[in-house]
Design an enzyme around this catalytic site. Sequence first.
Site, PDB file in Angstrom:
ATOM      1  N   SER A  30     -10.339  -0.438   6.814  1.00  0.00           N
ATOM      2  CA  SER A  30      -9.563  -0.299   5.312  1.00  0.00           C
ATOM      3  C   SER A  30      -8.792  -1.488   5.110  1.00  0.00           C
ATOM      4  O   SER A  30      -8.529  -1.439   3.758  1.00  0.00           O
ATOM      5  CB  SER A  30      -8.621   0.953   5.737  1.00  0.00           C
ATOM      6  OG  SER A  30      -9.278   2.108   5.416  1.00  0.00           O
ATOM      7  N   LYS A  75       0.716  -1.151  -0.050  1.00  0.00           N
ATOM      8  CA  LYS A  75       0.065  -0.104   0.076  1.00  0.00           C
ATOM      9  C   LYS A  75       0.680   1.178  -0.039  1.00  0.00           C
ATOM     10  O   LYS A  75       1.906   1.421   0.755  1.00  0.00           O
ATOM     11  CB  LYS A  75      -0.818  -0.016   1.228  1.00  0.00           C
ATOM     12  CG  LYS A  75      -2.026   1.075   1.382  1.00  0.00           C
ATOM     13  CD  LYS A  75      -2.898   0.924   2.571  1.00  0.00           C
ATOM     14  CE  LYS A  75      -4.008   1.815   2.507  1.00  0.00           C
ATOM     15  NZ  LYS A  75      -4.921   1.755   3.633  1.00  0.00           N
ATOM     16  N   SER A 133      -9.874   1.812   2.614  1.00  0.00           N
ATOM     17  CA  SER A 133      -8.884   2.574   1.578  1.00  0.00           C
ATOM     18  C   SER A 133      -7.663   1.695   1.165  1.00  0.00           C
ATOM     19  O   SER A 133      -7.349   1.948  -0.064  1.00  0.00           O
ATOM     20  CB  SER A 133      -8.426   3.671   2.531  1.00  0.00           C
ATOM     21  OG  SER A 133      -7.375   3.040   3.568  1.00  0.00           O
TER      22      SER A 133
END
Lengths: 476, 121
Positions: free
Chosen positions: A173, A74, A149
């Site tokens: 997330s 990420k 996210s």
Amino acid sequence: MSALEIAAAVRSGERSALDVVEEHLTLIEARDPGLNAYNLVTAEGARAQAAAIDAAVSAGEPVGRFAGVPLATKDNMCTRGIPTTCSSRILEGWRPPYDATVVTRLREAGAVSVGKTNLDEFAMGSSTEHSAFGPTRNPHDPSRVPGGSSGGTAASVAAGFTPLGIGSDTGGSIRQPAAFCGVVGMKPTYGVVSRYGLVALASSLDQVGPFAANVADAAALFDVIAGHDPLDSTSIRDFEPTAQAVLEAGVDGLRVGVVKELAGGSGGVPGLAADVLARTAEAVEALAAAGAVVDEVSVPSSTLGLSAYYLVMPAEASSNLARYDGIRYGLRVDGATTAEMTTATRTAGFGTEVKRRIMLGTYALSAGYCDAFYGKALKVRTMMLEDFARVYERFDVLVTPTTPTTAFELGARTQDPLTMYVNDVCTIPSNLTGHPAISVPFGVGDDGMPVGVQVLAPASHDAQTFRVAAVLEAAA
Amino acid sequence: MRTLTSLTPTPNAKSPVSLRAVVERITRDEVVHVARLARLDLADDEIDQFTQQLGAILEHAADVEALEVADVEPTSHPLPLRNVVRADEVSESLERDEVMACAPDVQDGQFRVPPVLGERT
């Protein structure tokens, strides 16, 4: 091939790490333009690392547990010398001077990061639509969001770009995009995985965790990244990760609670879809059939989680994001004074959702409102901790849906922030309490999209979530 | 001893958001003030949008605001935090040049900024 199978084949010399990496890079090159899971593909670095692993195998030197396994990272995890944007214009072009601990650990374990994945800007969002670099799409249906996210990481694993992925979870997330994309995602106990080098959103809620296509790979990934880190002052000492060891343990005699407030009944959280609730009920039946002792249980404060979270998270975020001042790193937009420069920089560099949460947090912390909003939200955290402590006297784990619905269409919820925030209602309690929770795929909804079931456990009982997930995976 | 009744929000806390309630939650002037505190320069339409949206979010938080929780201790963090110290030994630190290379403007190994003194706050 699973991550563990790839690693075994690379270690034995049966497969070359370079071939494995090349194969996955080719897939990314062909299919990612339609999904936009990656902000940056680090092909050259991945090839070099894979070649070094192959050389080590040839020389008979030891290679790590994930030797040659492609990994999605990420883009809010710091990678030394490699751009780390948090999907924000304000950090575009920034190359961190250090690696996040989780990045270091995974490299040492032989996992090969193939790139940095898209996210909602600074991890603020539940759809990966709030990215400065455009939305990521759901591999199961590109007209739908992958969740967020950590939507880029979830999409990467779901599309088969990488068997493993790393995300961060502040209010769901990891778990919510895992559910939307039909993969396994887990938020560890707060303090179990180092946050060093994770760009902070809300420091008392953020936790780094694993994504994988199956429970065994996710458990192995958890065992590699968990453990004490002297560089993170909130890191728990003496935590022994044992997720892999309990995967075959089964659930015979395990006490499983079904959280009433998140099961669609009256007085509970509204808006949970019938198909998601039906899959969750089937998952609970599967656990009972496997020998678990199932009962319904009330966690009254869970209905307050959403409100408390959307006060605590923006409050911490507004404080954490004060560091983007145009002085030490990232974007600078000129101004006549430092104050004008900082204002111009932040105004140009932050997207709308980030501004909205900074505004909300600044307001919630401002004189005259702090006690009424932030202060009371902190008390809700205490009430939740007390509620869960009482519930865990009678239960080993709890089961809920991961999300109220399956993945929605792009653009469906961007106009009204509250409809977006409601996505997090089932995942938020674990962040406010710091407890571990996993999302595991369990069937599909009426629309054919994946459904995720969530398993919650008390602090430091992370292994329990994997143990139950393994049974659900086998029954799904 | 806190009882379960203290967990129950006031009856109207989750009632549909009325426009009047939203307007009362946060004013346009407050939004302008908060934006200045947060070092954000909002356009007129953004101020209108945020006034409405922040009002709706705060209205949703009315269930928390309405709680009678005087006897509940706040929890700011899931772990009981204590200060952590390490042994006072020389160890590796970040490369100074690498750190300074991230900055938009540097002079003589220091961060360079526009004038600070005399600025309006």
